[in-house]
Design a protein around this motif. Structure first.
Motif, short mmCIF file in Angstrom:
data_model
loop_
_atom_site.label_atom_id
_atom_site.label_comp_id
_atom_site.label_asym_id
_atom_site.label_seq_id
_atom_site.Cartn_x
_atom_site.Cartn_y
_atom_site.Cartn_z
N ALA A 11 48.43 41.27 59.08
CA ALA A 11 47.11 40.70 59.40
C ALA A 11 46.17 40.82 58.21
CB ALA A 11 46.52 41.40 60.62
N TYR A 12 46.24 41.95 57.52
CA TYR A 12 45.42 42.14 56.33
C TYR A 12 45.77 41.10 55.27
CZ TYR A 12 43.57 44.40 52.09
OH TYR A 12 42.91 44.66 50.92
N LEU A 13 47.04 40.86 55.08
CA LEU A 13 47.48 39.88 54.08
C LEU A 13 46.93 38.50 54.39
CD1 LEU A 13 49.22 38.99 51.68
CD2 LEU A 13 51.17 38.84 53.23
N GLU A 14 46.94 38.11 55.64
CA GLU A 14 46.41 36.80 56.01
C GLU A 14 44.93 36.69 55.65
OE1 GLU A 14 48.13 34.16 57.09
OE2 GLU A 14 49.97 35.37 56.94
N ARG A 15 44.18 37.76 55.88
CA ARG A 15 42.74 37.72 55.57
C ARG A 15 42.50 37.69 54.07
NH1 ARG A 15 42.86 41.88 59.41
NH2 ARG A 15 42.25 43.46 57.87
N ILE A 16 43.25 38.52 53.34
CA ILE A 16 43.07 38.57 51.88
C ILE A 16 43.49 37.26 51.23
CG2 ILE A 16 44.15 39.58 49.81
CD1 ILE A 16 41.85 41.23 50.76
N ALA A 17 44.61 36.72 51.67
CA ALA A 17 45.11 35.47 51.09
C ALA A 17 44.16 34.30 51.32
CB ALA A 17 46.50 35.15 51.65
N ALA A 18 43.31 34.42 52.33
CA ALA A 18 42.36 33.35 52.64
C ALA A 18 41.12 33.38 51.76
CB ALA A 18 41.94 33.44 54.11
N ILE A 19 40.95 34.45 50.97
CA ILE A 19 39.81 34.55 50.07
C ILE A 19 40.09 33.74 48.80
CG2 ILE A 19 38.38 36.10 48.67
CD1 ILE A 19 39.03 38.33 50.66
N PRO A 20 39.30 32.71 48.52
CA PRO A 20 39.54 31.91 47.31
C PRO A 20 39.46 32.79 46.06
CG PRO A 20 37.99 30.81 48.79
CD PRO A 20 38.17 32.20 49.32
N GLY A 21 40.46 32.65 45.19
CA GLY A 21 40.45 33.41 43.95
C GLY A 21 41.35 34.63 43.97
N VAL A 22 41.92 34.97 45.11
CA VAL A 22 42.88 36.09 45.15
C VAL A 22 44.19 35.62 44.54
CG1 VAL A 22 44.23 37.61 46.62
CG2 VAL A 22 41.82 37.26 47.09
N ARG A 23 44.67 36.34 43.51
CA ARG A 23 45.86 35.93 42.78
C ARG A 23 47.07 36.82 43.05
NH1 ARG A 23 43.86 31.01 41.65
NH2 ARG A 23 41.81 31.18 40.65
N GLY A 24 46.82 38.02 43.57
CA GLY A 24 47.92 38.95 43.82
C GLY A 24 47.40 40.20 44.48
N LEU A 25 48.30 41.16 44.68
CA LEU A 25 47.95 42.42 45.31
C LEU A 25 48.53 43.57 44.50
CD1 LEU A 25 48.27 40.24 47.82
CD2 LEU A 25 47.83 42.27 49.18
N ARG A 26 47.94 44.77 44.73
CA ARG A 26 48.48 45.96 44.10
C ARG A 26 48.30 47.16 45.01
NH1 ARG A 26 46.74 49.21 38.55
NH2 ARG A 26 44.86 49.66 39.75
N ARG A 27 49.30 48.02 45.02
CA ARG A 27 49.24 49.34 45.62
C ARG A 27 49.65 50.32 44.53
NH1 ARG A 27 47.87 53.93 47.88
NH2 ARG A 27 48.79 54.45 49.92
N VAL A 28 48.74 51.20 44.10
CA VAL A 28 49.07 52.17 43.06
C VAL A 28 50.11 53.14 43.62
CG1 VAL A 28 48.18 53.98 41.57
CG2 VAL A 28 46.78 51.96 42.04
N LEU A 29 51.27 53.21 42.95
CA LEU A 29 52.39 53.99 43.48
C LEU A 29 52.54 55.36 42.85
CD1 LEU A 29 55.07 51.17 43.84
CD2 LEU A 29 53.61 52.15 45.62
N HIS A 30 51.88 55.61 41.72
CA HIS A 30 52.05 56.92 41.10
C HIS A 30 51.20 58.01 41.76
CE1 HIS A 30 48.21 56.74 38.93
NE2 HIS A 30 48.53 55.51 38.57
N ILE A 31 50.39 57.63 42.74
CA ILE A 31 49.57 58.61 43.44
C ILE A 31 50.08 58.90 44.85
CG2 ILE A 31 47.50 58.04 42.11
CD1 ILE A 31 46.53 56.42 44.52
#
Length: 274
Positions: free
Chosen positions: A90-110
């Motif tokens: 559900a979060y992905l659908e909302r984020i992807a609907a924002i104009p200008g979003v090009r990708g996602l990141r989750r910092v994995l070293h923490i």
């Protein structure tokens, strides 16, 4: 030569909460788009992508929505996310609907290494391909095998390896980092981001100290699969934005103009659909 900065961090402490900054006093202050572009434009940087700054989870969507319009020269944003969550679709659908979003990141070293290996995490990352969104791999050098496994398990997703895989340049730890980078380069769905390595070379950094690491990434990924990023303001811990731009230009000085154009702008335009 035109430069697109694919890895810019901005800090708006008057708008968002950054819990981790209390442990990073050198970065714990307001850093606005105006602050950045006042310096960047003099260096030929005419466009930038905002990279999420690990704000409090409750601020993630608001950060993304604000940053895509934070400045006229902002070309978009890489949004924060929590693929380990059941709520991610559900979060992905909302984020992807924002104009200008090009990708996602989750910092994995923490987070624990097991997090990116869970079936739910992998399943959720696979969802990005349907939206044409990239996923930035932000891992410590020792975690490069995790990045490789994730890319193999999500072959339809385009991954971007941040900061050349975070080599420990200060301690001359070229191996096994170099072998892992070579393995990453063999996967067609990973692009390497040459960003921020000046922060990992210590206070006595030099271009010659950076050169073998950057050169290895360029040799293995080739100029067809690399982009450039500042990692501002993290890049200023031991140096300056001006130092980093001058250093990378010196390292690639012998490359052809066409190759340099790929690194500094052309690949980013294609990768992030700019």
């Amino acid at each position: 030569m035109r430069i697109i900065d694919t890895h810019l961090h901005l800090v708006y402490k008057d708008r968002f909460s950054y819990p981790w900054l209390k442990d990073a006093p050198a970065l714990d202050h307001q850093i606005t788009a105006e602050d950045y572009f006042a310096r960047a434009e003099k260096l030929g940087i005419d466009t930038a992508l905002h990279m999420e700054v690990d704000v409090a989870e409750s601020d993630m969507e608001a950060e993304t929505a604000f940053m895509v319009n934070a400045h006229e020269k902002m070309a978009g944003a890489i949004a924060a996310c929590r693929p380990e969550s059941q709520d991610f679709p559900a979060y992905l659908e909302r984020i992807a609907a924002i104009p200008g979003v090009r990708g996602l990141r989750r910092v994995l070293h923490i987070v624990p290494d097991e997090l990116s290996r869970s079936p739910l995490f992998v399943e959720n990352i696979r969802r990005l391909s349907a939206h044409g969104l990239t996923f930035d791999l932000c891992v410590a050098a020792r975690q490069l095998p995790l990045a490789i496994d994730l890319a193999k398990n999500c072959p339809d997703v385009q991954f971007v390896l941040d900061h050349c895989g975070v080599p420990d340049i200060e301690n001359d730890a070229f191996s096994p980092w170099a072998e892992h980078i070579s393995e990453c380069a063999r996967l067609a769905n990973i692009t390497a981001k040459i960003s921020g390595v000046i922060a990992y070379a210590g206070a006595d950094w030099s271009t010659e100290k950076l050169r073998p690491y950057v050169s290895h990434v360029l040799d293995t990924f080739t100029f067809d699969r690399v982009v450039w990023g500042s990692d501002f303001p993290v890049c200023t811990i031991h140096a300056s934005l001006e130092d980093w731009v001058a250093s990378i230009k010196e390292i690639v000085a012998d490359a052809t103009p066409a190759e340099q154009q790929k690194l500094f702008s052309e690949n980013a335009e294609r990768l992030y659909r700019l």
